[in-house]
Design a protein around this motif. Sequence first.
Motif, PDB file in Angstrom:
ATOM      1  N   ALA A  70       0.823  -1.206   0.000  1.00  0.00           N
ATOM      2  CA  ALA A  70       0.000   0.000   0.000  1.00  0.00           C
ATOM      3  C   ALA A  70       0.861   1.262   0.000  1.00  0.00           C
ATOM      4  O   ALA A  70       0.349   2.362   0.224  1.00  0.00           O
ATOM      5  CB  ALA A  70      -0.938   0.000   1.200  1.00  0.00           C
ATOM      6  N   THR A 107      -4.712   4.081   0.451  1.00  0.00           N
ATOM      7  CA  THR A 107      -3.317   3.720   0.655  1.00  0.00           C
ATOM      8  C   THR A 107      -2.522   4.981   0.985  1.00  0.00           C
ATOM      9  O   THR A 107      -3.049   6.102   0.947  1.00  0.00           O
ATOM     10  CB  THR A 107      -2.727   3.073  -0.608  1.00  0.00           C
ATOM     11  OG1 THR A 107      -2.635   4.083  -1.643  1.00  0.00           O
ATOM     12  CG2 THR A 107      -3.582   1.916  -1.094  1.00  0.00           C
ATOM     13  N   ALA A 113      -8.066   1.454  -1.184  1.00  0.00           N
ATOM     14  CA  ALA A 113      -7.156   0.458  -0.607  1.00  0.00           C
ATOM     15  C   ALA A 113      -7.136  -0.859  -1.372  1.00  0.00           C
ATOM     16  O   ALA A 113      -6.063  -1.452  -1.558  1.00  0.00           O
ATOM     17  CB  ALA A 113      -7.519   0.212   0.857  1.00  0.00           C
ATOM     18  N   THR A 117      -3.853  -1.832  -3.331  1.00  0.00           N
ATOM     19  CA  THR A 117      -3.035  -2.937  -2.822  1.00  0.00           C
ATOM     20  C   THR A 117      -3.067  -4.137  -3.755  1.00  0.00           C
ATOM     21  O   THR A 117      -2.027  -4.647  -4.181  1.00  0.00           O
ATOM     22  CB  THR A 117      -3.532  -3.358  -1.419  1.00  0.00           C
ATOM     23  OG1 THR A 117      -3.492  -2.227  -0.544  1.00  0.00           O
ATOM     24  CG2 THR A 117      -2.675  -4.476  -0.855  1.00  0.00           C
TER      25      THR A 117
END
Length: 301
Positions: A70, A107, A113, A117
């Motif tokens: 991240a 992130t 996120a 990721t």
Amino acid sequence: MESPFERQEHRRVMVTGTGGLGLEAAKTLAELGATIIIAGRDQAKGEAALNEIVSHAPSAHADFELVDLASLASIRAMVQRQLDDGEPLDVLINNAGIMSPPQRRLTVDGFEAQFGTNHLGHFALTLGLLPLLRKSAAARVVHVTSIAHKFGQLDFADLQNERNYKAGIAYCQSKLAVALFARELQRRAEASEWSLQSMAAHPGFATTNLFAAEQGARSFTTLFSTRVLAPLLGHSAQQGSQPIVFAAASPAASGGKLYGPTGFMEMKGLPGECTFARTAQDDETSARLWTESERLVGMSL
């Protein structure tokens, strides 16, 4: 019974993720003789994973690399350490990921996120490690997607899910992006005549800690999935890891393909070839996603 996998002596394998599917795949590959690099964001979990690998395969060679998928800065730092070392990388298994956080998270670099990721972090990692993969005489990149990719849609006007975040929809989008990346990397490798194969794998319905990590161990989703659905439709993390190992180590695996369980609805069963969703087979979309991903992570071939 004869193993469907080739021995992996003298092959260096990097697996992202310190538990679940990644750890189980690493244990099997270590048993096949591979040198393992476990990459993750938690030093203590990494060391525990190394201990488990060595316990499973006492003669294994295994190391841990600290990286937070991240964080582009963390990815660049880890890639630079590997480049400075200069050893060829034979297999990269892009496995680590997050699943359906109830609230939209970002992130370090401001990406949603799951997309940041599951897809962008691994995209940046793969591009960074390409010089070492191209040093291998027969490199493989295995992208761990999900059955959920079949329900994904890419909205290029809202890749970060800013307008209307729904956790499950964002997860499906991120796993569709993983599948598209797998196919597009294979297409570019063939066009450039690299000795590299890129393929995708999915675990079916495997019992891992993905639900609990984001929803909580006592949430309805976690309890229903692990206590009701998993015993009926699913299989263990070790069994779910077998399509990943198949893609990484089977002589029958080839670039541009998807491997997963071959049983009922691809939920469980022996590993074999599966079919990408139609949305994952769109070459125009995969090329556009590649270009947009390069822009977002600030990297290119």
